[in-house]
Design an enzyme around this catalytic site. Structure first.
Site, mmCIF file in Angstrom:
data_model
loop_
_atom_site.group_PDB
_atom_site.id
_atom_site.type_symbol
_atom_site.label_atom_id
_atom_site.label_comp_id
_atom_site.label_asym_id
_atom_site.label_seq_id
_atom_site.Cartn_x
_atom_site.Cartn_y
_atom_site.Cartn_z
ATOM 1 N N ASN A 19 7.238 7.652 -0.266
ATOM 2 C CA ASN A 19 6.921 6.942 -1.506
ATOM 3 C C ASN A 19 6.297 7.822 -2.592
ATOM 4 O O ASN A 19 6.453 7.549 -3.781
ATOM 5 C CB ASN A 19 6.034 5.730 -1.207
ATOM 6 C CG ASN A 19 6.842 4.600 -0.569
ATOM 7 O OD1 ASN A 19 8.059 4.708 -0.422
ATOM 8 N ND2 ASN A 19 6.174 3.530 -0.180
ATOM 9 N N ARG A 42 -5.964 -13.223 0.238
ATOM 10 C CA ARG A 42 -5.836 -13.476 1.682
ATOM 11 C C ARG A 42 -7.155 -14.019 2.240
ATOM 12 O O ARG A 42 -7.166 -15.000 2.988
ATOM 13 C CB ARG A 42 -5.445 -12.175 2.399
ATOM 14 C CG ARG A 42 -3.989 -11.834 2.156
ATOM 15 C CD ARG A 42 -3.558 -10.562 2.869
ATOM 16 N NE ARG A 42 -2.106 -10.419 2.741
ATOM 17 C CZ ARG A 42 -1.466 -9.263 2.626
ATOM 18 N NH1 ARG A 42 -2.136 -8.130 2.644
ATOM 19 N NH2 ARG A 42 -0.162 -9.237 2.515
ATOM 20 N N HIS A 71 -6.967 0.049 -0.008
ATOM 21 C CA HIS A 71 -6.071 -0.988 0.505
ATOM 22 C C HIS A 71 -5.595 -0.554 1.881
ATOM 23 O O HIS A 71 -4.484 -0.094 2.061
ATOM 24 C CB HIS A 71 -4.891 -1.130 -0.465
ATOM 25 C CG HIS A 71 -3.998 -2.302 -0.181
ATOM 26 N ND1 HIS A 71 -4.471 -3.546 0.150
ATOM 27 C CD2 HIS A 71 -2.649 -2.412 -0.197
ATOM 28 C CE1 HIS A 71 -3.443 -4.366 0.321
ATOM 29 N NE2 HIS A 71 -2.333 -3.699 0.122
#
Ligand code: APR
Length: 311
Positions: free
Chosen positions: A95, A151, A175
């Site tokens: 990525n 969440r 994260h």
């Protein structure tokens, strides 16, 4: 629409974000992907839903960046998602190259845009985009805390059988496994959850939040979460497009705040037309500050990995 948002990556997160942006009539949407036909096909499908969904946002798909020119916001979701057994950090090699390449094009065509990064590993990808764009730090923002907090809020609402609308939660840090949910600042109708739930219950909800992404990956098996990530990115975009100045937990480039320097990490920020308009510094206990430091250390490690990869 008088605003334009480009979404890079027309996969699960990108297409869902495009749908939510259009259905909320926040802006016109340009969807870009490397695979021929996919952004065009998804954009056309969404356009054909518009008469039923009752919106007039224009959605167009492309494989090149010309149509993205002059975007107010660019949401980057390009990259690969994780599969069962993978951590977000395992995605870094693939990525980083994708995000670097994409960001250069984004910056060339939309030099005044605010960039919202969604691709993982999130905090590291923010660094890649920050360097590749050359944008000021207020215009490169990572989406993580809004998702992690959502969440946590969903789990709190389930546990107490109350409306999700009554819940508020803060999750700071990177994260990943070292994220830092803050029960003291997490409330139901203004009441801290520390007064409503036992320590053990809160610890269980915190643990489920920290592994919330992995829980979905293990169920889906072929990809990662996308409904909630898309919602989170769109909440950030909405605050910027409407200059709402919402305080949201986002990955921001810190220069001394919270004792952290030169790293992207999740903290509360004010999001308005200029992107990050303020980094809000809340008082942390020694334990919370130590957890944030540990989280920052793991982001710093990924920064070293990026260097080794030459990104
Ligand atoms: N340029 C544009 N698009 C690209 C590029 C590139 N260089 N490389 C890959 N893509 C596209 C893929 O073709 C694919 O359509 O990115 C899209 C990614 O979509 P999915 O595979 O469905 O992944 P998604 O679930 O959307 O997750 C995307 O967000 O949440 C994070 O961890 C997740 O890094 C992942 C990203």
């Amino acid at each position: 629409m008088d605003k334009k948002v480009t979404v890079i990556g027309a996969g699960n997160v990108g297409a869902t974000a495009a749908q939510r942006l259009a259905e909320k009539e926040l802006c016109d949407v340009v969807l870009i992907d490397i695979v021929e036909g996919v952004p065009q096909g998804k954009a056309l499908d969404l356009t054909e839903a518009a008469p039923i969904e009752k919106h007039d946002a224009h959605i167009k798909g492309f494989n090149s960046y010309e149509a993205s020119a002059g975007s107010d916001i660019v949401i980057i979701t390009a990259g690969i998602p994780r599969k069962p057994g993978m951590s977000r950090d395992d995605l870094i090699g693939t990525n980083a190259g994708i995000v670097k390449n994409v960001t250069k094009q984004v910056a060339a065509f939309s030099p005044d845009a605010v960039i919202i990064i969604v691709s993982n590993p999130l905090d590291a990808m923010c660094h890649v985009a920050f360097e590749a764009s050359g944008f000021p730090k207020n215009r490169v923002i990572g989406m993580a805390g809004v998702l992690d907090s959502a969440r946590f809020r969903a789990f709190i609402a389930m546990e107490l059988n109350v409306s999700v609308e009554n819940t508020h939660a803060f999750v700071l840090g990177g994260h990943g496994d070292t994220m830092v949910p803050l029960p003291r600042y997490s409330t139901v109708a203004g009441i801290p959850i520390t007064e409503l739930l036992s320590k053990e219950k809160i610890a269980a909800l915190v643990k489920r939040t920290a592994s919330g992404g992995a829980e979905i990956v293990s169920l889906l098996k072929t990809g990662s979460a996308y409904y909630a990530p898309a919602s989170a990115a769109v909440e950030m975009a909405e605050s910027i497009l409407k200059d709402k100045k919402k305080i949201l937990p986002c990955a921001a480039y810190l220069e001394g705040e919270y004792g952290i320097n030169g790293l992207f990490i999740g903290v509360p920020v004010k999001l308005g037309a200029k992107g990050i308009e303020e980094i809000i510094q809340i008082k942390l206990t020694g334990e919370e500050q130590a957890a944030l430091k540990k989280s920052a250390d793991s982001v710093a490690e990924l920064k070293t990995v990026l260097k080794k990869l030459g990104v």
